[in-house]
Design an enzyme around this catalytic site. Structure first.
Site, mmCIF file in Angstrom:
data_model
loop_
_atom_site.group_PDB
_atom_site.id
_atom_site.type_symbol
_atom_site.label_atom_id
_atom_site.label_comp_id
_atom_site.label_asym_id
_atom_site.label_seq_id
_atom_site.Cartn_x
_atom_site.Cartn_y
_atom_site.Cartn_z
ATOM 1 N N HIS A 19 0.813 -1.136 0.085
ATOM 2 C CA HIS A 19 -0.019 -0.208 0.123
ATOM 3 C C HIS A 19 0.914 1.274 0.013
ATOM 4 C CE1 HIS A 19 -3.711 -2.456 0.789
ATOM 5 N NE2 HIS A 19 -4.389 -1.430 0.680
ATOM 6 N N LYS A 20 1.921 1.229 1.013
ATOM 7 C CA LYS A 20 2.773 2.559 0.979
ATOM 8 C C LYS A 20 3.353 2.575 -0.273
ATOM 9 C CE LYS A 20 6.566 3.243 3.738
ATOM 10 N NZ LYS A 20 7.598 2.562 5.191
#
Lengths: 302, 208
Positions: free
Chosen positions: B41-42
């Site tokens: 996600h990051k």
């Protein structure tokens, strides 16, 4: 001392645990599926049964979280292999099973964020060794999932409020966790003198099969009453309601200090992967637990 | 409880496909599912932030919270061995932004998600559904092919972004729909109330 090598035996043992659900869990889920009338809960139980059968047929891990290995070793004083060798051979087998993709590498160094890649590392596998009379070796293995560690609770109660706090702690731990520990769960509960004792006993209690009751009648009553109460929460499989929130409650205790009443709660998901093997001095072995396993192309409980 | 409604959907998912779904519906998905856990996600948000192009367009696809067990076969292709869902709440802090910036239409995981995600789903027309926690072998069975994998060296096997071609992947139970309804939030309130009553009854039973 002999040069008996148990690596192959352990290798097969670990593979069986990773891919073969224990008989007691399979039959309990199957029975619950047949009785369940909540349609969404029923789809979840069906998916669980299908999962167990595919894992067996294709020799694949039951869950992608193949857990942290916990070992309880009971070594006979006259068993011909030293306990240090037993541990070394088990660890070698564990590395091999991991390398072959039956276990996900789950051992992570918390200080340096490094996955060892083979499920071993500082204090992992977590091992208890107990010397016992006789010439046999008994190994209990549980590969314990991470998600179902979430509800783990320790409460240091005063003795006068002990049982009241015990009831509160168990119900709250499971109610708060909801769907997170992958219900239906097995709940281990222990009381005793200190924090480490009760957490350890609660975890070990998860090894006992579903339906088995503590030999002490008071302890057995605690198991039964807590189980009944937990299933009234109606969290159900993956939180979708229905009759089955807890597969069982397993209780144990140690004597306590006059001033303490420690309470420990530990849970395990429906995919509780555990088993026991007994090894004789000549190296022959037998499984003391039955699992859903592939025999001549068919999945059978053996 | 009445019988659940069952849907069979194909990716790319349209707003129309998604808007029909309601909490409690059961969905089977055929098409492309893309995995992402915490680190992925990051990574994806960083790439978007820097103005670079993502290696895959996520619009209309299914995002899967999953860290699979995979094996490399002799011919160099990947075999998915187990691929059940991971706990979705860990991604709560970044998911609303993720939905807005990538255009994913369905998120699959376990355990449910929070209010910010539910609001983003209402605004951008997306749903959240759970796959049976722990059923890793069943999930792997429904994955027909690994189409690609991104950031494997950087993130490692469980955290990398895997692109799966799936067939009838399910049962997925919708727990957040495009009206903003969030099943688990309501369920947890109900369980909490039940817990109070159960404790009261339990106090009457003697353990000592």
């Amino acid at each position: 001392m002999t040069d008996l090598n148990l690596e192959k035996t352990f290798y097969e043992f670990i593979k069986t645990i990773a891919t073969g659900i224990p008989e007691d869990i399979y039959t309990t889920i199957k029975g619950a599926y047949e009785k369940e009338d909540n349609p969404v809960a029923k789809t979840q139980l069906k998916a669980i049964l299908e999962d167990m059968e595919i894992a067996c047929k294709k020799k694949r891990p039951i869950c992608q979280d193949t857990g942290t290995p916990y070992l309880w070793i009971e070594i006979g004083e006259d068993f011909p292999v030293k306990s240090t060798k037993v541990i070394q051979q088990f660890t070698n087998a564990l590395r091999k099973v991991t390398k072959e993709g039956y276990l996900r590498p789950n051992a992570v160094d918390p200080l340096y964020f490094k996955n060892s890649g083979d499920n071993t590392g500082r204090y992992i596998p977590w091992i208890h060794v107990e010397p016992v009379p006789g010439d046999k070796l008994k190994v209990y293995l549980m590969t314990k999932g991470g998600g179902s560690e979430a509800p783990s609770t320790l409460v240091m109660s005063t003795p006068l409020k002990g049982f009241e706090n015990l009831k509160k702690t168990v119900i709250d731990a499971i109610a708060r966790a909801g769907a997170l520990p992958c219900p239906p769960v097995i709940v281990g509960v222990a009381i005793g003198a200190g924090a480490d004792i009760v957490m350890s006993l609660a975890k070990k209690a998860l090894l006992r099969p579903i339906g088995d009751r503590h030999p002490d009648p008071k302890a057995a009553k605690i198991e039964e009453e807590l189980l009944k109460a937990l299933n009234k929460l109606e969290i159900g499989p993956h939180g979708f309601g229905g009759k089955l929130t807890a597969l069982d409650v397993k209780f144990d205790y140690s004597y306590r200090h006059p001033a303490t009443f420690a309470i420990g709660v530990v849970t395990s998901c429906w995919a509780t992967r555990r088993g026991i093997i007994e090894i004789s001095p000549d190296g022959s072995s037998k499984m003391l637990t039955r699992h859903l396993r592939l025999v001549d192309g068919e999945c059978k409980i053996i | 409880m009445s019988e659940a409604r069952v849907f069979h959907l194909k990716t790319p998912l349209s707003d129309e496909d998604i808007s029909k779904l309601r909490v409690g519906d059961i969905v089977y998905v055929t098409g492309i599912m893309v995995t992402a856990r915490d680190e992925a996600h990051k990574k994806i948000l960083e790439v978007i932030e820097s103005g670079e192009k993502l290696p895959i367009d996520l619009k209309g696809l299914v995002l899967y919270h999953c860290g699979p067990v995979v094996r490399k076969k002799e011919d160099g292709s990947w075999e998915v061995v187990a691929a059940g869902p991971t706990t979705s709440m860990r991604m709560e802090s970044v998911e609303a932004e993720f939905i807005e910036k990538t255009g994913v239409k369905m998120i699959v995981g376990k355990g449910g998600m929070g209010q910010r995600t539910a609001e983003a789903m209402k605004k951008h027309k997306a749903v959240y559904a759970v796959f049976t926690g722990g059923a890793g072998a069943l999930a792997a069975d429904r994955i027909k092919r690994v189409v690609d994998v991104y950031w494997l060296d950087e993130l490692g096997i469980p955290e990398a972004v895997w692109v799966f071609e799936v067939e009838e992947f399910g049962p997925l139970v919708v727990t957040i729909d495009t009206t903003g309804k969030n099943y688990y939030e309501e369920k947890m309130k109900e369980v909490k109330m039940k817990a109070e009553k159960i404790k009261e009854e339990l106090m009457k039973i003697e353990f000592e």
